[in-house]
Structures are given as C-alpha cells and as structure tokens.
Design a protein around this motif. Structure first.
Motif, PDB file in Angstrom:
ATOM      1  N   MET A  91      36.047 -22.723  58.231  1.00  0.00           N
ATOM      2  CA  MET A  91      36.689 -22.987  57.032  1.00  0.00           C
ATOM      3  C   MET A  91      38.080 -22.470  56.664  1.00  0.00           C
ATOM      4  O   MET A  91      37.867 -23.225  56.103  1.00  0.00           O
ATOM      5  CB  MET A  91      35.123 -22.138  56.262  1.00  0.00           C
ATOM      6  N   TYR A  92      38.396 -21.900  57.281  1.00  0.00           N
ATOM      7  CA  TYR A  92      39.237 -21.352  57.667  1.00  0.00           C
ATOM      8  C   TYR A  92      39.952 -21.388  58.282  1.00  0.00           C
ATOM      9  O   TYR A  92      39.490 -21.115  59.483  1.00  0.00           O
ATOM     10  CB  TYR A  92      39.852 -20.021  56.396  1.00  0.00           C
ATOM     11  N   PRO A 116      41.752 -16.070  58.961  1.00  0.00           N
ATOM     12  CA  PRO A 116      40.899 -15.761  58.283  1.00  0.00           C
ATOM     13  C   PRO A 116      41.503 -14.475  58.143  1.00  0.00           C
ATOM     14  O   PRO A 116      42.249 -14.368  57.842  1.00  0.00           O
ATOM     15  CB  PRO A 116      39.887 -15.351  59.289  1.00  0.00           C
ATOM     16  N   GLY A 117      40.421 -13.786  56.770  1.00  0.00           N
ATOM     17  CA  GLY A 117      40.730 -12.674  56.049  1.00  0.00           C
ATOM     18  C   GLY A 117      40.782 -11.233  56.100  1.00  0.00           C
ATOM     19  O   GLY A 117      41.289 -10.403  55.714  1.00  0.00           O
ATOM     20  N   ASN A 118      40.141 -10.908  57.841  1.00  0.00           N
ATOM     21  CA  ASN A 118      40.578 -10.495  58.586  1.00  0.00           C
ATOM     22  C   ASN A 118      41.277 -10.192  59.230  1.00  0.00           C
ATOM     23  O   ASN A 118      41.887  -8.870  59.830  1.00  0.00           O
ATOM     24  CB  ASN A 118      38.921 -10.093  59.377  1.00  0.00           C
ATOM     25  N   LEU A 119      42.849 -10.911  59.296  1.00  0.00           N
ATOM     26  CA  LEU A 119      43.033 -10.283  60.207  1.00  0.00           C
ATOM     27  C   LEU A 119      44.682  -9.748  59.154  1.00  0.00           C
ATOM     28  O   LEU A 119      45.263 -10.496  57.545  1.00  0.00           O
ATOM     29  CB  LEU A 119      44.299 -12.365  60.281  1.00  0.00           C
ATOM     30  N   CYS A 120      44.534  -8.849  59.604  1.00  0.00           N
ATOM     31  CA  CYS A 120      45.578  -7.521  59.223  1.00  0.00           C
ATOM     32  C   CYS A 120      47.424  -7.766  59.082  1.00  0.00           C
ATOM     33  O   CYS A 120      47.880  -7.245  57.671  1.00  0.00           O
ATOM     34  CB  CYS A 120      45.278  -6.202  59.738  1.00  0.00           C
ATOM     35  N   HIS A 130      42.075 -18.142  53.663  1.00  0.00           N
ATOM     36  CA  HIS A 130      40.813 -17.428  53.933  1.00  0.00           C
ATOM     37  C   HIS A 130      40.858 -17.268  51.908  1.00  0.00           C
ATOM     38  O   HIS A 130      42.228 -16.916  51.081  1.00  0.00           O
ATOM     39  CB  HIS A 130      40.218 -15.862  54.454  1.00  0.00           C
ATOM     40  N   ASP A 131      40.267 -17.016  51.045  1.00  0.00           N
ATOM     41  CA  ASP A 131      40.186 -16.327  49.834  1.00  0.00           C
ATOM     42  C   ASP A 131      40.731 -15.318  49.362  1.00  0.00           C
ATOM     43  O   ASP A 131      41.323 -15.201  48.455  1.00  0.00           O
ATOM     44  CB  ASP A 131      38.834 -16.962  48.928  1.00  0.00           C
ATOM     45  N   SER A 132      40.929 -14.763  50.225  1.00  0.00           N
ATOM     46  CA  SER A 132      41.273 -13.807  50.206  1.00  0.00           C
ATOM     47  C   SER A 132      42.603 -12.803  50.509  1.00  0.00           C
ATOM     48  O   SER A 132      43.295 -11.671  49.866  1.00  0.00           O
ATOM     49  CB  SER A 132      40.733 -12.204  50.829  1.00  0.00           C
ATOM     50  N   ILE A 133      43.340 -14.478  50.699  1.00  0.00           N
ATOM     51  CA  ILE A 133      44.892 -14.027  51.166  1.00  0.00           C
ATOM     52  C   ILE A 133      45.286 -14.754  50.051  1.00  0.00           C
ATOM     53  O   ILE A 133      44.883 -15.805  50.052  1.00  0.00           O
ATOM     54  CB  ILE A 133      44.990 -14.759  52.551  1.00  0.00           C
ATOM     55  N   VAL A 134      46.633 -14.257  49.976  1.00  0.00           N
ATOM     56  CA  VAL A 134      46.339 -14.161  48.528  1.00  0.00           C
ATOM     57  C   VAL A 134      48.528 -14.597  48.814  1.00  0.00           C
ATOM     58  O   VAL A 134      48.864 -15.592  48.424  1.00  0.00           O
ATOM     59  CB  VAL A 134      47.005 -13.372  47.112  1.00  0.00           C
ATOM     60  N   ASP A 135      49.442 -14.133  49.738  1.00  0.00           N
ATOM     61  CA  ASP A 135      50.764 -14.515  50.435  1.00  0.00           C
ATOM     62  C   ASP A 135      50.342 -14.763  50.774  1.00  0.00           C
ATOM     63  O   ASP A 135      49.154 -15.083  51.549  1.00  0.00           O
ATOM     64  CB  ASP A 135      51.854 -13.401  50.624  1.00  0.00           C
ATOM     65  N   ASN A 136      51.945 -16.116  51.755  1.00  0.00           N
ATOM     66  CA  ASN A 136      51.629 -16.713  53.058  1.00  0.00           C
ATOM     67  C   ASN A 136      51.849 -15.953  53.853  1.00  0.00           C
ATOM     68  O   ASN A 136      52.260 -15.430  54.313  1.00  0.00           O
ATOM     69  CB  ASN A 136      52.668 -17.898  52.852  1.00  0.00           C
ATOM     70  N   ALA A 137      50.387 -15.905  54.628  1.00  0.00           N
ATOM     71  CA  ALA A 137      50.460 -15.804  55.979  1.00  0.00           C
ATOM     72  C   ALA A 137      51.324 -15.818  57.288  1.00  0.00           C
ATOM     73  O   ALA A 137      51.098 -15.690  57.933  1.00  0.00           O
ATOM     74  CB  ALA A 137      49.013 -15.741  56.666  1.00  0.00           C
ATOM     75  N   ILE A 138      52.030 -17.644  57.154  1.00  0.00           N
ATOM     76  CA  ILE A 138      52.818 -18.076  57.720  1.00  0.00           C
ATOM     77  C   ILE A 138      54.452 -18.532  57.851  1.00  0.00           C
ATOM     78  O   ILE A 138      54.155 -19.603  57.197  1.00  0.00           O
ATOM     79  CB  ILE A 138      52.254 -19.756  58.695  1.00  0.00           C
ATOM     80  N   PRO A 139      54.661 -17.298  56.793  1.00  0.00           N
ATOM     81  CA  PRO A 139      55.947 -17.626  56.166  1.00  0.00           C
ATOM     82  C   PRO A 139      56.914 -18.679  57.218  1.00  0.00           C
ATOM     83  O   PRO A 139      58.087 -19.356  56.327  1.00  0.00           O
ATOM     84  CB  PRO A 139      56.625 -16.236  55.624  1.00  0.00           C
ATOM     85  N   ASN A 140      56.894 -18.595  58.404  1.00  0.00           N
ATOM     86  CA  ASN A 140      57.419 -19.591  58.909  1.00  0.00           C
ATOM     87  C   ASN A 140      57.365 -20.883  59.725  1.00  0.00           C
ATOM     88  O   ASN A 140      57.918 -21.256  60.814  1.00  0.00           O
ATOM     89  CB  ASN A 140      59.105 -18.621  60.608  1.00  0.00           C
ATOM     90  N   LYS A 192      42.012 -36.186  58.719  1.00  0.00           N
ATOM     91  CA  LYS A 192      41.026 -36.485  58.171  1.00  0.00           C
ATOM     92  C   LYS A 192      40.967 -34.816  57.790  1.00  0.00           C
ATOM     93  O   LYS A 192      39.599 -34.169  58.148  1.00  0.00           O
ATOM     94  CB  LYS A 192      39.785 -36.332  59.014  1.00  0.00           C
ATOM     95  N   LEU A 193      41.310 -34.529  56.725  1.00  0.00           N
ATOM     96  CA  LEU A 193      41.212 -32.892  56.054  1.00  0.00           C
ATOM     97  C   LEU A 193      41.254 -33.454  54.523  1.00  0.00           C
ATOM     98  O   LEU A 193      42.054 -34.486  54.088  1.00  0.00           O
ATOM     99  CB  LEU A 193      42.895 -31.774  56.144  1.00  0.00           C
ATOM    100  N   LYS A 194      40.962 -32.202  53.659  1.00  0.00           N
ATOM    101  CA  LYS A 194      40.953 -31.863  52.059  1.00  0.00           C
ATOM    102  C   LYS A 194      41.290 -31.812  51.491  1.00  0.00           C
ATOM    103  O   LYS A 194      41.899 -31.721  50.495  1.00  0.00           O
ATOM    104  CB  LYS A 194      39.085 -31.435  52.090  1.00  0.00           C
ATOM    105  N   SER A 195      41.646 -30.638  52.370  1.00  0.00           N
ATOM    106  CA  SER A 195      42.762 -29.612  51.547  1.00  0.00           C
ATOM    107  C   SER A 195      43.375 -28.716  52.703  1.00  0.00           C
ATOM    108  O   SER A 195      42.849 -27.971  53.432  1.00  0.00           O
ATOM    109  CB  SER A 195      42.662 -28.802  50.840  1.00  0.00           C
ATOM    110  N   PHE A 196      44.601 -28.297  52.270  1.00  0.00           N
ATOM    111  CA  PHE A 196      45.076 -27.266  53.284  1.00  0.00           C
ATOM    112  C   PHE A 196      45.401 -25.930  52.470  1.00  0.00           C
ATOM    113  O   PHE A 196      45.724 -24.718  53.491  1.00  0.00           O
ATOM    114  CB  PHE A 196      46.690 -27.550  54.210  1.00  0.00           C
ATOM    115  N   CYS A 197      45.631 -25.925  51.120  1.00  0.00           N
ATOM    116  CA  CYS A 197      46.076 -24.526  50.887  1.00  0.00           C
ATOM    117  C   CYS A 197      45.476 -24.967  49.195  1.00  0.00           C
ATOM    118  O   CYS A 197      45.625 -26.340  48.562  1.00  0.00           O
ATOM    119  CB  CYS A 197      47.250 -24.877  50.542  1.00  0.00           C
ATOM    120  N   ARG A 198      45.144 -24.119  49.036  1.00  0.00           N
ATOM    121  CA  ARG A 198      43.635 -24.607  47.215  1.00  0.00           C
ATOM    122  C   ARG A 198      45.246 -23.687  46.121  1.00  0.00           C
ATOM    123  O   ARG A 198      45.070 -24.141  44.752  1.00  0.00           O
ATOM    124  CB  ARG A 198      42.690 -23.466  47.209  1.00  0.00           C
ATOM    125  N   TRP A 199      45.912 -23.475  46.150  1.00  0.00           N
ATOM    126  CA  TRP A 199      47.464 -23.044  45.176  1.00  0.00           C
ATOM    127  C   TRP A 199      48.769 -22.902  45.929  1.00  0.00           C
ATOM    128  O   TRP A 199      48.541 -23.067  47.028  1.00  0.00           O
ATOM    129  CB  TRP A 199      46.925 -21.737  44.910  1.00  0.00           C
TER     130      TRP A 199
END
Length: 1056
Positions: free
Chosen positions: A859-860, A863-867, A889-899, A907-914
């Motif tokens: 699904m993601y 993951p949300g538990n990536l610190c 994951h929905d709990s991640i607000v800032d871009n976790a892969i800035p580079n 064959k994907l529906k979305s890669f980021c909801r916001w």
C-alpha cells in the motif's frame, strides 16, 4: 617763469615721444607689407614641400606597418590649417591690391592686412622649424589592435559548429572558467572553431571583456622561441633571442593589459606558461586562455577548468559540406548515390569531406566516382590530396604516441570492420596473446594496463567509445590511416579485408611478409585446402563467417608463428589435427560455434593462455586440456550440452585466473553431497591464481563464518546456487567490474541455509523463488554482529513472506548498512517495506535505487515507522502494485526522499496524495496509468524538472488545479508509444506525428516495413537472427536500432 617753461617742455617732449612710438610701428608695418607677402609666399611653399616630403616618408613607413606619431599628426594638422589661411590671404591681397594703393583712406585696412601677414609669416617660420623631425620620430609601430582578423572558412549553416561556438562563448562569459581546452580528432574543425571565435570577438559584446586577444599557433614540434616571437610580434615588441629575457619582457607587457585572451592553437604537449612569459589567469584575474589539442591528456596537463570535445558532423551537414566542395556534379542522377556513399565513408570528418569533395569537383564520369569509393573502402589513399592533406596529418597523432607497444596496440584495432564496436575485454585478450602487454602480469594487472592504454588512445582521439557498454571503436578515417600505416610499416604489415562481404579468400596475396590477417565478418564459405606460407603471421581473425562449415587440415600448416586464432561465429563442427602443431598459439577463440563438438587433443598447446569455448556444443572438456598449465582464461559460458568434466581437470589448471561457466549445463557439487566424479566447489580452492569466477552449484556450501579462502581472493564472482534438478537458468554476463554476486535460484528452501560465509564476501544478493525467507532472515540477523558491510545490492523475486513468524522483529541493527540498490519483484505476500526494515533492521541510509514490481498487497512504499529521511535515494521505479495509493504513509507529511531525481511509474493510481516539494526531481516516466489523473507537483515544487514522458491520451486527460500548472509543465512533456504490440498483425506501421517516440516491440512475424519520423530509440525482438528476416526500418533521426533474439544473440546497428 623758467620753471613753467621747463614743465611745458617736458610735457611736449613726452607727448612727442608717445606719438612717435605709436605711429612708427604702424608706418613700418605698412611699408614692409609687400616684402612680408613675398616672404610668406616663399615660406609657405617651403612648408608645403616639407609637408609633402613627410607624407611620402609616412607612406613608405606605412608599408612596414608603422604609423605617424602623435607629434607628426599634430604638425600636419597645423600645416593644413595654416595653408588654408595663407591661401585666403593671398587671394584677398590680389583682389584688394588696387584699392590699397589708391588712397590713404584704406590705411587701416592695409595696416590690419600687414599685421595678419606678419603673424602668419611667424607661424609658418615656426612650423618650418618644427618640421625638421629627428630620425625615428616621424613613424612608429602602432599599438596592437584588440582583435586581429585571421583568414578561415565560414561555419555558417553548420549546426554542430555553431552549437560549439555558442558553448565557447558561454565559457568565456563564465567568471569561474579561466582556461578551457577544445579537443577532438585531427581535421574535425577545432582550428576553424577558434578562428571563427577570434574573428567574431571584434563584432560582439564580448570584445569589451578583453583589452587584447592573442592568437598563437603552437604546432607539433614545440618551440618556445617561436611562441615568444609570435606573441612579441603581436605586441609590437622587439624580439630577444634569450628565452628568459624575452619571457620577462612579455610578462611585463601582458601584466599591463587590463584583461587579455590567449588562444593557443594545436598544442601537442604541455607548455610551461612561466617559461613563455604568460601571466597565469588565476593571478591576472579576468584574463583567459583557450587551447586546442587532439589530446584530452594535454588539456588536463595544462590544468584547464573545462574541456569541450568537438564531435564530427551529422550526415546532413556532411552532405552539405561535400556538395559545397564537389559542386553541382555531386547531385547528378547517376553520381549522387556514389557521392552520398563517399560522404558516409568520410564519417563526418570535415578535413576528409573537404579534401575528397575538392578532388571530385567537376568530375562527371561515373567510373571515377566508383573508383574513389572503392579506394576509400580499401583504405588506399588513391584520391588526389588524401595522403598529403588527410592521412599524413592524422598520422601525426600516431607518431606522437608514447609508451611501450602503444603504437602496435593502436594498429591492432584496425583489424576490425568499419564502425565495429570491439569489446574491451576481448581487445585486451588479443594484446596479451600477441605479447603487446606484459605476459608476466596477472589478469588484473593486464586488464588495468590495457584499460589505461585504451583510455589514452581515446583521449588522443584515436579510439572512440563503442555503441555498447565496455566497447570501443575506430573512426573510419582513423581506421583507414591505421591500415595505411600497418600496410607499409615494417613489422606491422597487415592484410585487412574485414566486413567486405567476401565469399572466398582473395588470390594473389603476398602472404610471406604479413604479420596479421583479418577476414572477419565476411561470408567466406571455404578456406584453401593447401599450405599457405604465412610464417610470420601472429594473428588470424576469421570470426563471424557464418557460412564457413569446414576447416581444411593443411590450411594452418604454414602458420608456424600463429599466436591468435579466432574462429568464433562460424559453423565448423570440428577442428583439424594441424591445430596442435601451433606451438606459439596463445589464444584460441571459438565462441558461438554452435555446431562445434569435436576437438583434437589440446595438450600440445603448451603456451595457450586463452581458450574460449562459449556456446559450443561440447559434452565434455577437450582431452589434454588438463596439461595446459599456462592457461589463464577458460570461457565455458552457455555450454548447454556440457555434461562431464573429468576429475582433477580443473584443479590441474594451476595458472587459471578466469573461469566463466555462466549458463553452462554443468553444476559443481559441494563436498559431501557431490555425485560420483563431480567436480566440487572445494576443488576450486587449488587454483591459487583464480581471480574471476562464474560458476553454478547444485547446493549451498556450508562455509564457516568469516570464510576467507577462495572468495576473499576473487576480484569478481557470480556464484549461482540452485537445486540439483533445477534446469539451466539462463542469464547474460554482467559487465560490472566490481561484481561479487550470490544468486539463489529456487524452488529452494533457504530456512536452514548457512549463508553467512558467502555473504561476507558478496556485494550483490539475488533470491529467486525461495521459501523459508522469514527463518533465513532471522538466522542472518542472529548470526552477525557487524552486518554484511560489503553487500550493496539486494534482489528478492517471487519468494514467500518475509513477515516474522512470531510477530517480532529480530534484527537489533541494520545488517545491510551499505545497501545501495533494492529490487522487489513478484512478492505476493509483501504488505509493507516494514517487513524488511524489521527482519533485517534495514534503515536504507545509503539506498540510491529502488525498484518494486508486481507486489499486489503493497500500500505504501515509504512506511510510517521509518524514522529518518532517505537522503541518498535518487531513483524509484514502481510497476504493477495494484494496492499502492501513495509513495508515503499518511503519517508522513514532509518529503522523505528529498533528493529523488528519477521516478518511473507503471500501472499505478497515485504516487502522492498531496503536493510536496520535489527539489531534485528531473524526470518522470509514466506508462499505462490511466487512473493516475493528477500530478502532485508544479514548476514551483519541482523546479529541477526536465522531462515528463507518457502516453499523449493520459496527458490530455490529467486534471489540474489551474491552467497555469499545465501550461508550465507542457514544455517538459514527451509523448511515448507504450505498447505497440498490435504491430504483429500488420505489414506496415507508420507514425510521423509524435515529437519523440520510444518504440518497443516484441515479435513481428508479418511486419515488412516500419516507418517513423523522429524515432529516438528502437528495440525489437525476434526468435532467431538465422531464421527471421527483420523488417525494413525507415527512421529519420534514429540514434540506435537494437535487435535482441530469444537465444541471447544481441547486436546493435547505428543509423545516421
């Protein structure tokens, strides 16, 4: 009374004195008017004569490049002015002369005229005196012009040259670039480029950047005095013979310049600027140095900040240049096809195009054009001017080569066909076998030395990078020069008839004097069944003659000195007994001889170092091979019929350094589990010199923790582990120079596998269709204290669940701390990357590349538990993950892969909801994603974006927050034809509308013609090149055409 008279007398006397003093000069002036006029007439004539004499002297000095001094120019200006005034006075005097004599009423007029004549006479006398200039003051050398025009051809209409000129101008504007080198092969247009730059500087805004532009032609034979003299002449300085004193004078003069630009053309070796007297640009800020050279090494030695390579012309530019030199005759109905073929032979090299074009100008006989084309194809300089103007200048690059055996190594490359990509590994094999590289060096040392030599030839523009990774090729004109040199240079005489479509060995060849012979890539059907006296020949290349089925017994008997024999890609079924008489043979290459299965005993080939049997049909290794103690490389790749290797055969090859059994049917056993007579993994431990190993094992060896014997001393390896009953797993060889791969191919249960000993030495781990994964991960985490620090790539394909069996994560630390690449494929049970982060403790702190395909429950991705953020991650490829709705994951607000730089979605529906910030994102590739209706980015949030590729229909149906977002991103969109599999049903396919097309088709049983306008890359597949005739391709601008066959016979063809 006396006193009164005295006073009156004094008054009268003083009054008389005053009156006489006032009147006398006027009377005197009136009286001398005529004599002054006569004197003025005489003196002005003398002044004019002096002026004319001075002007004649200036004309004479002007022929020597001198100009009048400021003092002389000022004097001439004054003379011109006084001459006009005197002429006016003389004209007025003649007109008013009668009036002046007639009455005294004109006394005041006469007086004023008299005074003016006196003044002009004094002025004329002053100029006469001042006009006697001392010697050397009349004319001097002029100050140097800012830019001195240099004759040269125009680049108008030449796209490549104009683009290069624009790049050079950009570098001149860049304050961070103080010196840069322009390099490229001889005759490619480097000098023309800098001449155009020099001449254009006078008329551009850049002229204000420099107070002086200097041009110096250096040439092959470095002469500091000549360089100094050239600069001194430009600066109008006297030439001093002493180099050091001249350098001091030049340095003093150039330091006074505000900013100078120095162009050093045609440099062959490093020049010490201090010895010449040139201020360094890093000290004399604002000044710049441009140099041209055939060698990238020279640019580096001159410590240039940037290097610009001048490439050859496109075919369109080449044709235009050829026609411009050959004239209208090149466009004639019968001549044009020949003229076009000749142009292609020149391969975009301007020097060759111009020379051949001029030679053919006005020639209307078709026979002459056919002869010229034949001469070019035979590398014979029969065309007028070719040897003098093309071959000999290019030979200078050859003459300048340094280092032991560098020249013969270069000439060896000419044995291959035109535009042929030579594998670097094979080329080095040839050089070692020929003795051109030190035969006492081991595999690694020889490869490194060969690689360095190849890079040196590339940097000298004598070799180019090939069409495929790990290959090189020769420019056709350079190859012609090399063949010309080799045909005439004693000790290097070669007969090169490669790629010419020959069906037979030509008659009338003088064999005795030859050193090397190449008939490769022809259609030769048979070889002479007679002794050919070639006692000096060390290399015989006969590969890729597909019709050749037999090898006559007597043919090799005259090749006593033969060191390299290549019969690869022929249909021979057996080798003659005369082969074993080749005592000097060092390389026997038989790859892709699909029908070859019979060998004579090879034990007599005591000096053999390389034996290539890849893709042959051998069922066992040739007899006598165990006696080849000097054998260093044994290639058994793709030997699908190999069933047996006699005991102790491999272990007796004491000098073996490279053993490649990739995709071979033969698997090594593991001690204690081996079959009777089976070679084991442990047997390889006797090969003390082994550094490269590609083998297949039918079991996992139980290596102790920290195992350091065989694996530790290997430079590269690929150990493929699979069940004994598993069929041959076919995969192509890798060209990664640092590959240390372990592949476990299922179906295989790895729950109890002891992998620690293998993984401590590995850089890549591939797990395919394995079960017991969770238990394996638990064991790995439990049995290591520091992790597997060398492992950089992990691939998991079609394996079972990674989730902990007890619901707990076992790894207390990251056991793959240096992981850089992660590929997950067909993992039906994978619901979250957390399964990996938990089981193996992965933190992905060094992860650069991630590919996830066919993971339907995922699904993601993050993951949300990536610190922590994945700071190193640059490329993500996501495909066919049906449940995935977002990268995060929905709990991640800032871009976790800035580079992140590259994102590929299929064959994907979305890669980021916001919307997030994507500061480094450069490329997005979208394929078959009709449900992906919105891109969560804009030019503000992704300001590094350069490309969005996808289907045109998908792009048109995207939803946007506003029109500005779409219009701002439209410039980066490139249309892509994603699935033209329907082509199999058609005989013709045409697409001339898309701006850029990436076409990928699989099997085209009915297609006869593919026609496209701007195809960039075309990849086609067919079942076998021997049974399938590919369709005619008619692209315009296609860069590469590649055919792949299902039996892994791949090849490329460049289309210009």
């Amino acid at each position: 009374m006396d006193a009164l008279l005295s006073i009156l007398g004094t008054i009268v006397v003083e009054s008389g004195r005053i009156l006489c003093g006032c009147v006398y000069p006027k009377i005197n002036s009136l009286v001398k008017l005529q004599s002054n006029l006569d004197a003025l007439k005489r003196d002005i004539k003398g002044l004019i004569d002096l002026k004319n004499s001075l002007k004649e002297e200036l004309v004479s000095e002007g022929r020597n490049g001198k100009v009048a001094t400021t003092q002389v120019n000022e004097w001439l200006r004054e003379v011109e002015a006084i001459e006009l005034t005197v002429n006016s006075i003389q004209a007025g005097t003649i007109t008013n002369n009668e009036n002046l004599r007639r009455c005294c009423l004109h006394c005041s007029l006469r007086y004023r005229l008299s005074r003016e004549v006196e003044e002009k006479l004094k002025e004329v006398e002053r100029l006469l005196s001042a006009g006697n200039f001392p010697r050397g003051v009349v004319a001097v050398n002029p100050p140097p012009k800012v830019v001195e025009q240099i004759p040269g051809p125009s680049i108008e209409g030449q796209t490549t040259a104009s683009r290069n000129l624009a790049r050079v101008l950009d570098l001149l504007k860049d304050d961070g670039v103080r010196s840069f080198g322009i390099w490229g092969m001889g005759g490619v247009g480097k000098t023309t480029l800098v001449k155009t730059l020099n001449n254009n500087l006078e008329n551009t805004s850049l002229a204000q950047l420099f107070s002086l532009v200097l041009w110096v032609t250096v040439s092959k034979d470095l002469d500091l005095k000549r360089i100094q003299a050239s600069i001194a002449e430009r600066l109008k300085l006297p030439i001093i013979e002493d180099v050091q004193r001249m350098a001091i004078k030049l340095l003093e003069t150039l330091k006074k310049e505000r900013k100078f630009l120095l162009i050093l053309d045609d440099i062959w070796t490093r020049i010490d600027l201090d010895e010449v007297g040139i201020p360094r640009p890093d000290v004399h800020l604002g000044s710049k140095i441009i140099l041209t050279s055939r060698s990238l090494d020279v640019c580096r030695e001159m410590k240039t900040d940037q290097q610009l390579k001048v490439e050859v012309l496109s075919y369109e530019e080449s044709w235009a240049m050829f026609c411009g030199n050959a004239g209208e005759v090149a466009d004639g109905e019968n001549i044009k096809p020949l003229a076009e073929a000749i142009t292609r032979e020149c391969r975009g090299l301007p020097l060759a195009i111009i020379t051949v074009g001029r030679a053919m100008r006005g020639k209307t006989m078709v026979e002459l054009w056919k002869n010229a084309l034949s001469a070019l194809r035979r590398s014979v300089p029969d065309i007028k001017g070719i040897e003098k103007e093309v071959f000999r200048p290019l030979k200078w690059s050859y003459d300048s080569l340094e280092g032991q055996n560098t020249k013969p190594c270069f000439l060896y490359c000419s044995l291959f066909p035109e535009d042929f990509s030579i594998k670097v590994s094979e080329l080095i094999q040839y050089w070692v076998a020929e003795g051109l590289l030190d035969e006492h060096q081991n595999f690694e040392e020889s490869f490194n030395r060969g690689r360095a030599l190849i890079e040196s030839l590339i940097d000298s523009c004598l070799l180019e990078h090939g069409a495929e990774a790990g290959s090189v090729k020769m420019h056709d004109v350079v190859r012609d020069v090399a063949i010309w040199i080799a045909s005439s240079e004693q000790g290097s005489e070669s007969l090169v008839r490669s790629g010419m479509g020959l069906s037979q060995i030509p008659e009338g060849v003088t064999w005795k004097s030859l050193k090397r012979i190449s008939f490769m890539k022809n259609k030769i059907t048979s070889l002479p069944d007679s002794v050919v006296e070639c006692s000096e020949v060390s290399t015989l290349l006969l590969q890729d003659n597909d019709p050749l089925e037999t090898f006559p017994e007597r043919f090799l008997q005259g090749f006593q000195a033969l060191g390299v024999l290549n019969l690869s890609g022929t249909r021979i079924k057996s080798l003659p007994l005369s082969l074993v008489q080749l005592d000097e043979l060092r390389a026997l290459l038989l790859g892709d001889c699909f029908y070859l299965k019979e060998f004579p005993p090879l034990g007599g080939l005591r000096k053999l170092k390389v034996l290539d049997l890849n893709r042959t049909r051998i069922r066992e290794l040739p007899h006598g091979i165990e006696e080849l103690s000097n054998l260093r490389q044994l290639n058994l790749f793709g030997t699908h019929k190999l069933e047996a290797i006699r005991p102790a055969t491999l272990s007796r090859l004491s000098g073996l350094e490279v053993l490649d059994m990739t995709s071979s049917a033969y698997k090594l056993g593991v001690q204690g589990k081996e079959k009777e007579g089976q070679v084991t993994w442990e047997d390889l431990g006797f090969l003390q010199h082994l550094v490269v190993l590609y083998v297949r094992l039918d079991n996992i060896p139980n290596l102790p923790l920290g195992y350091s014997s065989l694996l530790q001393r290997l430079l590269r390896f690929h150990i493929e582990l699979s069940h004994p009953d598993n069929v041959c797993y076919v995969h192509g060889p890798s060209y990664k120079l640092d590959e240390r791969k372990i592949s476990i191919l299922g179906p295989m249960n790895v729950s109890e596998a002891k992998l620690e000993g293998l993984l401590y030495s590995a850089s890549d781990l591939v797990l395919i269709k394995c079960t017991g994964m969770s238990k394996m991960c638990e064991n790995l985490a439990r049995n290591t204290n520091v992790g597997f620090t060398g492992l950089k790539s992990l691939t998991i394909n079609g394996c079972d669940s990674l989730a902990p069996m007890t619901g707990n994560a076992y790894a207390g630390q990251d056991i793959l701390p240096n992981l850089e690449e992660l590929t997950l494929y067909d993992l039906e049970f994978l619901e979250s990357i957390s399964e990996l982060t938990g089981q193996l403790g992965l933190r992905f702190s060094r992860l650069r590349f991630m590919k996830v395909t066919y993971c339907p429950r995922l699904m993601y991705l993050i993951p949300g538990n990536l610190c922590q953020k994945l700071e190193k991650l640059e490329e993500i490829k996501l495909s066919r993950c049906d449940s995935l709705s977002s990268l995060f994951h929905d709990s991640i607000v800032d871009n976790a892969i800035p580079n992140l730089r590259i994102l590929e979605l299929e064959k994907l529906k979305s890669f980021c909801r916001w919307q997030m910030s994507w500061p480094c994102l450069e490329q997005i590739k979208v394929e078959n994603c009709p449900l992906l209706r919105k891109l969560p980015l804009s030019t503000q949030s992704a300001n590094a974006l350069r490309e969005i590729s996808g289907e045109l229909d998908w792009w048109n149906l995207l939803e946007w927050d506003d029109d500005h977002s779409k219009s701002s991103l439209q410039q980066y969109f490139q249309s892509k034809v994603s699935q033209p599999v329907f082509l199999a049903a058609y005989k013709h396919f045409s697409d001339t509308t898309n701006t850029k097309i990436y076409l990928r088709v699989s099997w085209l049983p009915h297609v006869q013609l593919i026609r496209m306008a701007p195809v960039i890359y075309l990849l086609c597949s067919c079942p076998s090149k021997k049974q399938y005739h590919p369709p005619e391709i008619c692209p315009a601008n296609t860069k590469a055409l590649q055919w792949h066959t299902t039996d892994h016979l791949g090849w490329k063809k460049e289309i210009s």
